[in-house]
Design a protein around this motif. Structure first.
Motif, mmCIF file in Angstrom:
data_model
loop_
_atom_site.group_PDB
_atom_site.id
_atom_site.type_symbol
_atom_site.label_atom_id
_atom_site.label_comp_id
_atom_site.label_asym_id
_atom_site.label_seq_id
_atom_site.Cartn_x
_atom_site.Cartn_y
_atom_site.Cartn_z
ATOM 1 N N UNK A 276 -65.581 8.881 -73.458
ATOM 2 C CA UNK A 276 -65.465 10.194 -74.083
ATOM 3 C C UNK A 276 -64.155 10.404 -74.843
ATOM 4 N N UNK A 277 -63.367 9.333 -75.061
ATOM 5 C CA UNK A 277 -62.088 9.478 -75.739
ATOM 6 C C UNK A 277 -62.287 9.828 -77.207
ATOM 7 N N UNK A 278 -61.401 10.701 -77.722
ATOM 8 C CA UNK A 278 -61.430 11.114 -79.126
ATOM 9 C C UNK A 278 -60.040 10.922 -79.713
ATOM 10 N N UNK A 279 -60.009 10.495 -80.974
ATOM 11 C CA UNK A 279 -58.735 10.311 -81.668
ATOM 12 C C UNK A 279 -58.277 11.625 -82.261
ATOM 13 N N UNK A 280 -56.971 11.831 -82.295
ATOM 14 C CA UNK A 280 -56.416 13.062 -82.853
ATOM 15 C C UNK A 280 -55.336 12.755 -83.873
ATOM 16 N N UNK A 281 -54.568 13.787 -84.219
ATOM 17 C CA UNK A 281 -53.447 13.599 -85.141
ATOM 18 C C UNK A 281 -52.482 12.600 -84.511
ATOM 19 N N UNK A 282 -52.118 11.589 -85.266
ATOM 20 C CA UNK A 282 -51.252 10.527 -84.773
ATOM 21 C C UNK A 282 -50.082 10.360 -85.724
ATOM 22 N N UNK A 283 -49.173 9.472 -85.395
ATOM 23 C CA UNK A 283 -47.964 9.323 -86.216
ATOM 24 C C UNK A 283 -47.682 7.861 -86.536
ATOM 25 N N UNK A 284 -47.119 7.655 -87.708
ATOM 26 C CA UNK A 284 -46.471 6.397 -88.046
ATOM 27 C C UNK A 284 -44.984 6.691 -87.886
ATOM 28 N N UNK A 285 -44.311 5.861 -87.105
ATOM 29 C CA UNK A 285 -42.910 6.112 -86.768
ATOM 30 C C UNK A 285 -42.089 4.847 -87.010
ATOM 31 N N UNK A 286 -40.954 5.021 -87.670
ATOM 32 C CA UNK A 286 -40.009 3.909 -87.820
ATOM 33 C C UNK A 286 -39.055 3.958 -86.634
ATOM 34 N N UNK A 287 -39.074 2.925 -85.830
ATOM 35 C CA UNK A 287 -38.216 2.858 -84.656
ATOM 36 C C UNK A 287 -36.823 2.359 -85.048
ATOM 37 N N UNK A 288 -35.913 2.437 -84.110
ATOM 38 C CA UNK A 288 -34.527 2.026 -84.352
ATOM 39 C C UNK A 288 -34.412 0.559 -84.750
ATOM 40 N N UNK A 289 -35.394 -0.261 -84.356
ATOM 41 C CA UNK A 289 -35.347 -1.683 -84.726
ATOM 42 C C UNK A 289 -35.795 -1.918 -86.174
ATOM 43 N N UNK A 290 -36.148 -0.828 -86.903
ATOM 44 C CA UNK A 290 -36.569 -0.941 -88.295
ATOM 45 C C UNK A 290 -38.050 -1.211 -88.476
ATOM 46 N N UNK A 291 -38.750 -1.461 -87.390
ATOM 47 C CA UNK A 291 -40.190 -1.724 -87.439
ATOM 48 C C UNK A 291 -40.956 -0.405 -87.426
ATOM 49 N N UNK A 292 -42.151 -0.430 -88.014
ATOM 50 C CA UNK A 292 -43.020 0.746 -88.036
ATOM 51 C C UNK A 292 -44.088 0.591 -86.966
ATOM 52 N N UNK A 293 -44.337 1.679 -86.237
ATOM 53 C CA UNK A 293 -45.326 1.682 -85.170
ATOM 54 C C UNK A 293 -46.293 2.840 -85.395
ATOM 55 N N UNK A 294 -47.535 2.592 -85.033
ATOM 56 C CA UNK A 294 -48.550 3.629 -85.111
ATOM 57 C C UNK A 294 -48.709 4.205 -83.714
ATOM 58 N N UNK A 295 -48.408 5.485 -83.554
ATOM 59 C CA UNK A 295 -48.526 6.162 -82.266
ATOM 60 C C UNK A 295 -49.867 6.894 -82.253
ATOM 61 N N UNK A 296 -50.836 6.308 -81.589
ATOM 62 C CA UNK A 296 -52.194 6.845 -81.541
ATOM 63 C C UNK A 296 -52.299 7.928 -80.469
ATOM 64 N N UNK A 297 -52.892 9.049 -80.849
ATOM 65 C CA UNK A 297 -53.136 10.135 -79.902
ATOM 66 C C UNK A 297 -54.620 10.158 -79.570
#
Length: 162
Positions: A123-144
């Motif tokens: 029953x999981x549903x996806x919501x508003x999520x974020x692309x975030x640049x971390x301190x290491x300079x890499x980009x991560x997708x934070x899935x909600x």
């Protein structure tokens, strides 16, 4: 993210110059056409930005009430951006497709862990999520993800003794 932050800062300036908070539903019509036409932002992003900025200033207002802040202009850095499911991104167990400003939807391979695979099932549903640049300079997708939980409570008859 540069364009997104520029849009956030434009809307932040509008709210700050107003001298008080503006509800997101009132702010969006004020800034939407500028975000779309002058800044070249996509439609959904031009809707997300006023909601985020309005939320930030609402938080500042609450802190002002308890003496922990003052009225100040918020400046956003290009380190994250909020994406709406099905409008700005779609996702599978192996990739996330993100709408870009220049080349439409662009697929990105994701690393999915065994313990997280069940989030791609009902029953999981996806919501508003974020692309975030971390301190290491890499980009991560934070899935909600979320799901509805139904709680059923049974209260036994309570007979107070006097």
């Amino acid at each position: 993210m540069q364009k997104y932050a520029k849009g956030m800062n434009y809307v932040s300036g509008v709210v700050f110059r107003n001298g008080k908070t503006i509800a997101a539903r009132k702010l969006q019509p004020v800034v939407y056409s500028h975000l779309r036409e002058n800044m070249g932002l996509k439609s959904q992003v031009s809707c997300n930005i006023p909601r985020q900025v309005a939320g930030t200033y609402k938080t500042i207002k609450e802190f002002i009430k308890i003496g922990k802040s003052k009225w100040q202009q918020v400046t956003y850095s290009p380190s994250s951006m909020t994406l709406s499911y099905k409008r700005d991104y779609t996702i599978t167990e192996n990739s996330v497709n993100i709408t870009t400003f220049s080349s439409g939807r662009k697929p990105y391979k994701i690393q999915n862990y065994v313990y997280a695979k069940h989030f791609f099932e009902k029953p999981w549903k996806f919501g508003a999520s974020k692309v975030v640049r971390h301190d290491d300079g890499e980009y991560y997708f934070h899935l909600t993800v979320s799901q509805e939980i139904f709680v059923f409570c049974v209260f036994p008859d309570i007979h107070p003794k006097y």
